[in-house]
Design an enzyme around this catalytic site. Structure first.
Site, mmCIF file in Angstrom:
data_model
loop_
_atom_site.group_PDB
_atom_site.id
_atom_site.type_symbol
_atom_site.label_atom_id
_atom_site.label_comp_id
_atom_site.label_asym_id
_atom_site.label_seq_id
_atom_site.Cartn_x
_atom_site.Cartn_y
_atom_site.Cartn_z
ATOM 1 N N GLY A 117 0.821 -1.191 0.000
ATOM 2 C CA GLY A 117 0.000 0.000 0.000
ATOM 3 C C GLY A 117 0.860 1.248 0.000
ATOM 4 N N CYS A 118 0.227 2.392 -0.265
ATOM 5 C CA CYS A 118 0.974 3.647 -0.355
ATOM 6 C C CYS A 118 1.500 4.093 1.008
ATOM 7 C CB CYS A 118 0.099 4.725 -0.988
ATOM 8 S SG CYS A 118 -1.534 4.918 -0.227
ATOM 9 N N TYR A 119 0.639 4.089 2.021
ATOM 10 C CA TYR A 119 1.100 4.456 3.360
ATOM 11 C C TYR A 119 2.178 3.499 3.874
ATOM 12 C CZ TYR A 119 -2.634 7.932 4.244
ATOM 13 O OH TYR A 119 -3.453 9.036 4.228
ATOM 14 N N ALA B 272 5.693 4.379 2.263
ATOM 15 C CA ALA B 272 6.355 5.544 2.853
ATOM 16 C C ALA B 272 6.792 5.267 4.287
ATOM 17 C CB ALA B 272 5.414 6.748 2.811
#
Length: 352
Positions: free
Chosen positions: A154-156, A159
């Site tokens: 996922g994106c979160y 990061a």
């Protein structure tokens, strides 16, 4: 292989933001040929009806999802679908010899009971799920290169984990003190109409959501636990910010050795990511901004130490649609094919 010697690739779920980012990357990739675009809601329509700016670049129709037809035409298939749908497609595609990269959460978890708990879907594909590799190249590069099925992060989590991984892997922090404060642009919510993503609702406003129970939490914890060698829990809070794309994650944690200084940690991070071309460790006193990563597959990381509190603060910035989604998926495919992992991926941001 296609007549031009390129690898034929398909996208199931091409109508969303993840799908159109993939289209952009695949059209520009020197070794790939876009052979199929699939989606039930838009089936029968030219893809350029959905995205008119691609006139002259993409001449494909959106087709119904027919697994036999996809497998006959594609060597690689990206599944850019909502959570819970890839589990019904991936097993058949794998049986037909396709490499599969799933952009949803369906194949991110080593324990399917965790997936069921957080996503509410019972699974019958345990054998297939056991073959999936978590698609974060900076941590699992060698495993990705040998995989047939990738569960793209996922994106979160992307990061957050890029900010946390050196600390967890080398035991530099007290794991249970880790707090992740992350902010994302509105494209992270997808292309479907939602009230909270309307311009009149989002513009000029900043707010947290899914506090204490966001679905990306167990994904982050799973990888942190793998790195630390024991079960780890973290505090993760996401926020919505009024801009189209980008994520800034700020991670706080208590250092085991309060004598560590910023320069020590910069040296550790540079060594950890020395073979990771998509991670940029910023100079001392420089902190990342989302604009620097916009339109690229890069992750920018800045580090600070608060000697007063004994905490380390790590900041990471990515484009949520590229390094946080489609770009990272293509990075994984490059590794699977034995190509340079930078191939066909943008390195220069849209600026200003």
């Amino acid at each position: 292989m296609s007549s031009q010697g390129k690898v034929p690739v398909g996208i199931v779920g091409a109508s969303g933001y993840g799908g159109v980012q993939l289209v952009r990357l695949l059209v520009d990739h020197p070794h790939l040929e876009l052979a199929y675009l699939g989606g039930e809601g838009s089936a029968g329509r030219p893809y350029t009806d959905l995205y008119p700016h691609l006139q002259g670049c993409v001449d494909l129709l959106v087709e119904p999802v027919d697994l036999e037809a996809i497998a006959a035409r594609c060597a690689v298939v990206f599944l850019a679908l909502p959570n819970g749908l890839a589990v019904d497609l991936a097993p058949t595609l794998l049986q037909r010899g396709c490499r599969v990269l799933d952009l949803s959460a369906d194949y991110r978890f080593s324990e399917l009971k965790t997936y069921t708990l957080w996503y509410g879907k019972e699974r019958q594909d345990q054998a297939v799920a056991a073959t999936a590799v978590y698609g974060l190249p900076e941590l699992y590069r060698d495993r990705i290169a040998e995989a047939q099925l990738i569960g793209c992060p996922g994106c979160y989590p992307t990061a957050s984990l890029l900010a946390l991984s050196p600390l967890m892997k080398q035991g530099l922090i007290v794991p249970e003190t880790a707090i992740i404060d992350a902010k994302s642009g509105t494209s992270g919510g997808g292309r479907q109409g939602k009230i909270n993503l309307l311009l009149a609702e989002a513009e000029g406003s900043l707010g947290a959501y899914n506090v204490g129970h966001h679905r990306h939490t167990p994904e982050i914890e799973q990888i942190c636990s793998d790195l630390a060698g024991h079960e780890v829990m973290v505090q993760f809070t996401p926020h919505l910010i009024p801009m189209p794309r980008g994520i800034l994650a700020t991670v706080y944690a208590t250092l085991r050795d309060p004598g560590l200084e910023r320069e020590d940690l910069l040296t550790i991070y540079r060594a950890f990511y020395r073979n990771s071309p998509w991670v940029k460790i910023l100079p001392s006193g420089t902190y990342p901004q989302t604009k620097w990563a916009c339109g690229t597959n890069l992750c920018y990381i800045g580090i600070e130490v608060d000697s007063r509190t004994g905490r380390v603060i790590v900041m990471s910035a990515i484009d949520n649609l590229l390094k946080g989604q489609s770009g990272q998926a293509v990075q994984c495919l490059n590794l699977m094919m034995g190509w340079e992992e930078t191939l066909g991926l943008p390195q220069l941001a849209f600026y200003p």
